[in-house]
Design a protein around this motif. Structure first.
Motif, PDB file in Angstrom:
ATOM      1  N   MET A   1      -0.069  27.751   0.296  1.00 18.23           N
ATOM      2  CA  MET A   1      -0.502  29.385   0.160  1.00 18.23           C
ATOM      3  C   MET A   1      -0.688  29.572   1.509  1.00 18.23           C
ATOM      4  O   MET A   1      -0.980  29.374   2.077  1.00 18.23           O
ATOM      5  N   ASN A   2      -0.153  31.428   1.585  1.00 18.17           N
ATOM      6  CA  ASN A   2      -0.318  31.915   2.417  1.00 18.17           C
ATOM      7  C   ASN A   2      -1.351  32.815   2.804  1.00 18.17           C
ATOM      8  O   ASN A   2      -2.108  33.308   1.457  1.00 18.17           O
ATOM      9  N   PRO A   3      -2.986  32.651   3.505  1.00 16.28           N
ATOM     10  CA  PRO A   3      -3.730  33.658   2.965  1.00 16.28           C
ATOM     11  C   PRO A   3      -4.470  35.111   2.630  1.00 16.28           C
ATOM     12  O   PRO A   3      -4.782  35.289   2.459  1.00 16.28           O
ATOM     13  N   VAL A   4      -2.932  35.847   3.771  1.00 21.84           N
ATOM     14  CA  VAL A   4      -2.757  36.627   3.391  1.00 21.84           C
ATOM     15  C   VAL A   4      -2.116  37.012   2.070  1.00 21.84           C
ATOM     16  O   VAL A   4      -2.645  38.131   1.594  1.00 21.84           O
ATOM     17  N   VAL A   5      -1.199  36.099   1.594  1.00 25.37           N
ATOM     18  CA  VAL A   5      -0.576  36.663   0.311  1.00 25.37           C
ATOM     19  C   VAL A   5      -2.297  36.819  -0.717  1.00 25.37           C
ATOM     20  O   VAL A   5      -1.900  37.224  -1.995  1.00 25.37           O
ATOM     21  N   VAL A   6      -2.668  36.076  -0.697  1.00 16.21           N
ATOM     22  CA  VAL A   6      -4.191  35.030  -1.815  1.00 16.21           C
ATOM     23  C   VAL A   6      -4.819  36.293  -1.452  1.00 16.21           C
ATOM     24  O   VAL A   6      -5.724  36.706  -2.618  1.00 16.21           O
ATOM     25  N   ARG A   7      -5.271  36.655   0.153  1.00 14.13           N
ATOM     26  CA  ARG A   7      -6.343  38.062  -0.390  1.00 14.13           C
ATOM     27  C   ARG A   7      -5.327  39.660  -0.616  1.00 14.13           C
ATOM     28  O   ARG A   7      -6.762  39.916  -1.657  1.00 14.13           O
ATOM     29  N   ARG A   8      -4.110  39.370  -0.814  1.00 16.21           N
ATOM     30  CA  ARG A   8      -3.669  40.271  -1.588  1.00 16.21           C
ATOM     31  C   ARG A   8      -3.377  41.181  -2.799  1.00 16.21           C
ATOM     32  O   ARG A   8      -3.520  41.154  -3.571  1.00 16.21           O
ATOM     33  N   LEU A   9      -3.323  39.871  -2.628  1.00 18.29           N
ATOM     34  CA  LEU A   9      -3.429  38.884  -5.029  1.00 18.29           C
ATOM     35  C   LEU A   9      -4.661  39.178  -5.110  1.00 18.29           C
ATOM     36  O   LEU A   9      -4.716  40.342  -6.068  1.00 18.29           O
ATOM     37  N   VAL A  53      -8.046  36.726 -17.495  1.00 25.48           N
ATOM     38  CA  VAL A  53      -7.341  35.463 -16.633  1.00 25.48           C
ATOM     39  C   VAL A  53      -7.234  35.113 -15.665  1.00 25.48           C
ATOM     40  O   VAL A  53      -7.623  34.950 -14.875  1.00 25.48           O
ATOM     41  N   LEU A  54      -5.992  36.622 -15.065  1.00 24.65           N
ATOM     42  CA  LEU A  54      -5.927  36.621 -14.384  1.00 24.65           C
ATOM     43  C   LEU A  54      -6.820  36.799 -13.118  1.00 24.65           C
ATOM     44  O   LEU A  54      -6.831  35.873 -11.463  1.00 24.65           O
ATOM     45  N   TYR A  55      -8.414  37.706 -12.947  1.00 24.18           N
ATOM     46  CA  TYR A  55      -8.864  37.435 -12.073  1.00 24.18           C
ATOM     47  C   TYR A  55      -9.785  36.084 -11.932  1.00 24.18           C
ATOM     48  O   TYR A  55      -9.829  35.580 -10.548  1.00 24.18           O
ATOM     49  N   CYS A  56      -9.528  35.515 -12.710  1.00 24.98           N
ATOM     50  CA  CYS A  56     -10.512  34.535 -12.372  1.00 24.98           C
ATOM     51  C   CYS A  56      -9.911  33.377 -11.783  1.00 24.98           C
ATOM     52  O   CYS A  56     -10.148  32.020 -11.364  1.00 24.98           O
ATOM     53  N   LEU A  57      -8.705  32.997 -12.382  1.00 27.36           N
ATOM     54  CA  LEU A  57      -7.928  32.097 -11.841  1.00 27.36           C
ATOM     55  C   LEU A  57      -7.591  32.836  -9.845  1.00 27.36           C
ATOM     56  O   LEU A  57      -7.588  31.762  -9.470  1.00 27.36           O
ATOM     57  N   ALA A  58      -7.015  33.605  -9.874  1.00 28.93           N
ATOM     58  CA  ALA A  58      -7.523  34.242  -8.451  1.00 28.93           C
ATOM     59  C   ALA A  58      -8.529  33.864  -7.564  1.00 28.93           C
ATOM     60  O   ALA A  58      -8.566  33.539  -6.433  1.00 28.93           O
ATOM     61  N   THR A  59      -9.171  34.288  -8.213  1.00 31.28           N
ATOM     62  CA  THR A  59     -10.407  33.551  -7.736  1.00 31.28           C
ATOM     63  C   THR A  59     -11.155  31.958  -7.396  1.00 31.28           C
ATOM     64  O   THR A  59     -10.655  31.942  -6.341  1.00 31.28           O
ATOM     65  N   LEU A  60     -10.369  31.424  -8.349  1.00 25.89           N
ATOM     66  CA  LEU A  60     -10.402  30.245  -7.926  1.00 25.89           C
ATOM     67  C   LEU A  60      -9.307  29.314  -7.001  1.00 25.89           C
ATOM     68  O   LEU A  60      -9.982  28.405  -6.422  1.00 25.89           O
ATOM     69  N   ILE A  61      -8.259  30.258  -6.961  1.00 27.96           N
ATOM     70  CA  ILE A  61      -7.586  30.329  -5.996  1.00 27.96           C
ATOM     71  C   ILE A  61      -7.750  30.667  -3.976  1.00 27.96           C
ATOM     72  O   ILE A  61      -8.360  30.171  -2.872  1.00 27.96           O
ATOM     73  N   ALA A  62      -8.310  31.466  -4.590  1.00 32.13           N
ATOM     74  CA  ALA A  62      -9.435  32.730  -3.223  1.00 32.13           C
ATOM     75  C   ALA A  62     -10.220  31.474  -2.688  1.00 32.13           C
ATOM     76  O   ALA A  62     -10.540  30.709  -1.405  1.00 32.13           O
ATOM     77  N   TRP A  63     -11.142  30.770  -3.602  1.00 30.42           N
ATOM     78  CA  TRP A  63     -12.552  30.362  -3.549  1.00 30.42           C
ATOM     79  C   TRP A  63     -11.222  28.384  -2.529  1.00 30.42           C
ATOM     80  O   TRP A  63     -12.405  28.574  -1.885  1.00 30.42           O
ATOM     81  N   ARG A  64     -10.271  28.118  -3.015  1.00 24.76           N
ATOM     82  CA  ARG A  64      -9.978  26.943  -2.441  1.00 24.76           C
ATOM     83  C   ARG A  64      -9.275  27.352  -1.071  1.00 24.76           C
ATOM     84  O   ARG A  64      -9.488  26.385   0.215  1.00 24.76           O
ATOM     85  N   ILE A  65      -8.877  28.563  -1.106  1.00 21.83           N
ATOM     86  CA  ILE A  65      -7.777  28.958   0.537  1.00 21.83           C
ATOM     87  C   ILE A  65      -9.080  29.687   1.672  1.00 21.83           C
ATOM     88  O   ILE A  65      -8.262  28.602   2.203  1.00 21.83           O
ATOM     89  N   TRP A  68     -14.738  29.297  -0.203  1.00 21.99           N
ATOM     90  CA  TRP A  68     -16.209  29.885  -0.503  1.00 21.99           C
ATOM     91  C   TRP A  68     -17.127  29.277  -0.440  1.00 21.99           C
ATOM     92  O   TRP A  68     -16.608  27.404  -1.322  1.00 21.99           O
ATOM     93  N   SER A  69     -18.128  29.157  -0.681  1.00 29.35           N
ATOM     94  CA  SER A  69     -19.275  27.946  -0.900  1.00 29.35           C
ATOM     95  C   SER A  69     -19.229  28.290  -2.374  1.00 29.35           C
ATOM     96  O   SER A  69     -18.845  28.977  -3.679  1.00 29.35           O
ATOM     97  N   VAL A  70     -20.042  26.899  -3.130  1.00 26.74           N
ATOM     98  CA  VAL A  70     -20.290  27.298  -4.752  1.00 26.74           C
ATOM     99  C   VAL A  70     -20.691  28.350  -5.495  1.00 26.74           C
ATOM    100  O   VAL A  70     -20.103  29.139  -6.305  1.00 26.74           O
ATOM    101  N   PRO A  71     -21.754  29.099  -4.460  1.00 32.90           N
ATOM    102  CA  PRO A  71     -22.187  30.526  -4.968  1.00 32.90           C
ATOM    103  C   PRO A  71     -21.459  31.034  -5.067  1.00 32.90           C
ATOM    104  O   PRO A  71     -21.157  32.098  -5.871  1.00 32.90           O
ATOM    105  N   ALA A  72     -21.171  31.552  -3.611  1.00 30.98           N
ATOM    106  CA  ALA A  72     -19.719  32.247  -4.173  1.00 30.98           C
ATOM    107  C   ALA A  72     -18.545  32.507  -4.658  1.00 30.98           C
ATOM    108  O   ALA A  72     -18.798  33.367  -5.401  1.00 30.98           O
ATOM    109  N   LEU A  73     -18.393  30.601  -5.358  1.00 23.36           N
ATOM    110  CA  LEU A  73     -17.082  30.831  -6.463  1.00 23.36           C
ATOM    111  C   LEU A  73     -17.926  31.539  -7.664  1.00 23.36           C
ATOM    112  O   LEU A  73     -17.066  32.820  -8.431  1.00 23.36           O
TER     113      LEU A  73
END
Length: 110
Positions: A1-9, A53-65, A68-73
């Motif tokens: 996934m493109n990090p710029v797109v993930v950031r915007r999402l 729910v969408l925010y939680c999914l976007a957070t998991l995607i951002a964590w992965r891309i 992030w550390s687990v505390p940040a997640l």
């Protein structure tokens, strides 16, 4: 996934989730304090639920891309619970460089 797109999402969903929280809070006020209408809760309840729910999914995607550390997640996921904290977390993550596209893990090429 493109990090710029993930950031915007992530940022878009964080703001939308906060706006839906505000709408739901206003709807709950109108339902329970002056007891005038339930329309706000009927409209913003499902919208907020979906955006939560969408925010939680976007957070998991951002964590992965963005690695992030687990505390940040966990802070990111927790931010979905109190009203408007998704925006607070977004600002905090931006200031700490957690949404920097250069931080993103590059996908291996085949």
């Amino acid at each position: 996934m493109n990090p710029v797109v993930v950031r915007r999402l992530f940022r878009t969903v964080a703001i939308a989730e906060a706006i839906s929280w505000t709408g739901l809070l206003i709807g709950m006020y109108l339902k329970y304090v002056p007891e005038t209408t339930e329309l706000g809760v009927q409209i913003f309840g499902p919208i907020h639920g979906g955006l939560f729910v969408l925010y939680c999914l976007a957070t998991l995607i951002a964590w992965r891309i963005f690695n992030w550390s687990v505390p940040a997640l966990l802070w990111g996921l927790f931010a979905a619970i109190p009203p408007l904290f998704t925006i607070v977390f977004d600002v905090w993550a931006e200031r700490r460089g957690l949404l920097d596209p250069e931080r993103a893990e590059l996908a291996p090429t085949a």
